[in-house]
Motif scaffolding. Structure first.
Motif, mmCIF file in Angstrom:
data_model
loop_
_atom_site.group_PDB
_atom_site.id
_atom_site.type_symbol
_atom_site.label_atom_id
_atom_site.label_comp_id
_atom_site.label_asym_id
_atom_site.label_seq_id
_atom_site.Cartn_x
_atom_site.Cartn_y
_atom_site.Cartn_z
ATOM 1 N N PRO A 14 19.022 38.107 -14.805
ATOM 2 C CA PRO A 14 17.889 38.672 -14.191
ATOM 3 C C PRO A 14 18.124 38.629 -12.495
ATOM 4 N N VAL A 15 18.613 37.526 -11.882
ATOM 5 C CA VAL A 15 18.416 37.444 -10.617
ATOM 6 C C VAL A 15 19.449 38.474 -10.047
ATOM 7 N N ASN A 16 20.359 39.123 -10.655
ATOM 8 C CA ASN A 16 21.170 40.236 -10.233
ATOM 9 C C ASN A 16 20.545 41.344 -9.642
ATOM 10 N N ILE A 17 19.318 41.661 -10.332
ATOM 11 C CA ILE A 17 18.372 42.861 -9.917
ATOM 12 C C ILE A 17 16.913 42.338 -9.472
ATOM 13 N N ASP A 18 17.073 41.131 -8.962
ATOM 14 C CA ASP A 18 15.714 40.298 -8.534
ATOM 15 C C ASP A 18 15.391 40.611 -6.919
ATOM 16 N N SER A 19 14.393 41.505 -6.464
ATOM 17 C CA SER A 19 14.125 41.557 -5.115
ATOM 18 C C SER A 19 13.668 40.297 -4.300
ATOM 19 N N ARG A 32 16.166 47.715 -2.075
ATOM 20 C CA ARG A 32 15.460 49.090 -2.079
ATOM 21 C C ARG A 32 15.664 49.418 -3.666
ATOM 22 N N ASP A 33 16.726 49.001 -4.237
ATOM 23 C CA ASP A 33 16.824 49.221 -5.579
ATOM 24 C C ASP A 33 16.539 48.189 -6.673
ATOM 25 N N ALA A 34 16.398 47.082 -5.853
ATOM 26 C CA ALA A 34 15.840 45.808 -6.743
ATOM 27 C C ALA A 34 14.339 45.624 -7.463
ATOM 28 N N VAL A 35 14.084 44.949 -8.243
ATOM 29 C CA VAL A 35 12.892 44.713 -8.796
ATOM 30 C C VAL A 35 12.372 43.330 -8.659
ATOM 31 N N ARG A 36 11.024 43.312 -8.414
ATOM 32 C CA ARG A 36 10.425 41.843 -8.298
ATOM 33 C C ARG A 36 10.360 41.162 -9.511
ATOM 34 N N LYS A 37 10.914 39.912 -9.523
ATOM 35 C CA LYS A 37 10.905 39.129 -10.728
ATOM 36 C C LYS A 37 11.199 39.872 -12.091
ATOM 37 N N PRO A 38 12.233 40.395 -12.404
ATOM 38 C CA PRO A 38 12.283 41.029 -13.617
ATOM 39 C C PRO A 38 12.426 40.242 -14.971
ATOM 40 N N LYS A 70 18.691 32.826 -19.675
ATOM 41 C CA LYS A 70 19.400 33.814 -20.470
ATOM 42 C C LYS A 70 20.177 34.845 -19.765
ATOM 43 N N ARG A 71 21.037 35.472 -20.134
ATOM 44 C CA ARG A 71 21.880 36.638 -19.681
ATOM 45 C C ARG A 71 22.008 37.668 -20.773
ATOM 46 N N ILE A 72 22.244 38.735 -20.159
ATOM 47 C CA ILE A 72 22.243 40.223 -20.950
ATOM 48 C C ILE A 72 23.561 40.626 -20.795
ATOM 49 N N ILE A 73 24.140 40.893 -22.177
ATOM 50 C CA ILE A 73 25.448 41.669 -21.714
ATOM 51 C C ILE A 73 25.073 43.067 -22.109
ATOM 52 N N VAL A 74 25.463 43.986 -21.461
ATOM 53 C CA VAL A 74 25.340 45.193 -21.791
ATOM 54 C C VAL A 74 26.609 46.153 -21.684
ATOM 55 N N ASP A 75 26.659 47.429 -22.217
ATOM 56 C CA ASP A 75 27.722 48.368 -21.986
ATOM 57 C C ASP A 75 27.813 48.630 -20.559
ATOM 58 N N LYS A 76 28.942 49.138 -20.011
ATOM 59 C CA LYS A 76 29.318 49.362 -18.690
ATOM 60 C C LYS A 76 28.995 50.887 -18.549
ATOM 61 N N ALA A 77 28.115 51.363 -17.406
ATOM 62 C CA ALA A 77 27.969 52.570 -17.181
ATOM 63 C C ALA A 77 28.374 52.824 -15.792
ATOM 64 N N GLY A 78 29.628 53.184 -15.675
ATOM 65 C CA GLY A 78 30.209 53.291 -14.214
ATOM 66 C C GLY A 78 30.559 51.786 -13.852
ATOM 67 N N SER A 79 30.523 51.653 -12.585
ATOM 68 C CA SER A 79 30.575 50.288 -11.933
ATOM 69 C C SER A 79 29.746 49.415 -12.467
ATOM 70 N N LYS A 80 29.919 48.016 -12.210
ATOM 71 C CA LYS A 80 29.067 47.247 -12.525
ATOM 72 C C LYS A 80 27.781 47.433 -11.530
ATOM 73 N N LEU A 81 27.859 47.655 -10.312
ATOM 74 C CA LEU A 81 26.706 47.875 -9.481
ATOM 75 C C LEU A 81 26.167 49.202 -9.717
ATOM 76 N N GLU A 82 26.458 49.814 -10.317
ATOM 77 C CA GLU A 82 26.086 51.207 -10.790
ATOM 78 C C GLU A 82 25.087 51.041 -12.090
ATOM 79 N N ILE A 87 19.755 50.052 -14.384
ATOM 80 C CA ILE A 87 18.822 49.182 -15.260
ATOM 81 C C ILE A 87 17.843 48.991 -14.445
ATOM 82 N N ALA A 88 17.839 48.503 -13.071
ATOM 83 C CA ALA A 88 16.417 48.248 -12.300
ATOM 84 C C ALA A 88 15.700 49.418 -12.127
ATOM 85 N N ALA A 89 16.324 50.546 -11.915
ATOM 86 C CA ALA A 89 15.633 51.872 -11.776
ATOM 87 C C ALA A 89 14.721 52.062 -13.186
#
Length: 104
Positions: A14-19, A32-38, A70-82, A87-89
């Motif tokens: 979750p911290v990976n996308i936490d603004s 600009r792409d991140a989300v507050r406290k996901p 907790k961590r979430i493992i997901v299928d890769k859609a492009g690069s990890k950053l993409e 997901i943040a969007a």
């Protein structure tokens, strides 16, 4: 994560996308792409909507090894950053939909 998934799946904390987190604390995407406290539930729902087959695991984030999280493992859609940006969007869209439903 097992070797069979290497290159095909991404570990997302979750911290990976936490603004509210700094880059040093583990945020991977621009503010600009991140989300507050996901929340994990929001990330899982966003990943499901994107067809990324999320799997939640109990784990300790290496930079805060003393906290159980907790961590979430997901299928890769492009690069990890993409993948993280998408997901943040989607989490932002989920929050907007929720806000609209509650304002009716």
């Amino acid at each position: 994560m097992s070797k069979e998934y290497r290159g095909k799946r991404v570990v997302l904390w979750p911290v990976n996308i936490d603004s509210s987190a700094s880059r040093g604390e583990g945020r991977k995407i621009p503010l600009r792409d991140a989300v507050r406290k996901p929340r994990v539930e929001e990330i899982v729902e966003a990943a499901r909507r994107l067809g990324l087959n999320p799997v939640v695991e109990e784990a300790r984030y290496p930079r805060k090894w003393w906290e159980q999280t907790k961590r979430i493992i997901v299928d890769k859609a492009g690069s990890k950053l993409e993948t993280l940006r998408r997901i943040a969007a989607e989490v932002k869209r989920l929050r907007e939909e929720k806000k609209l439903r509650h304002s009716d």
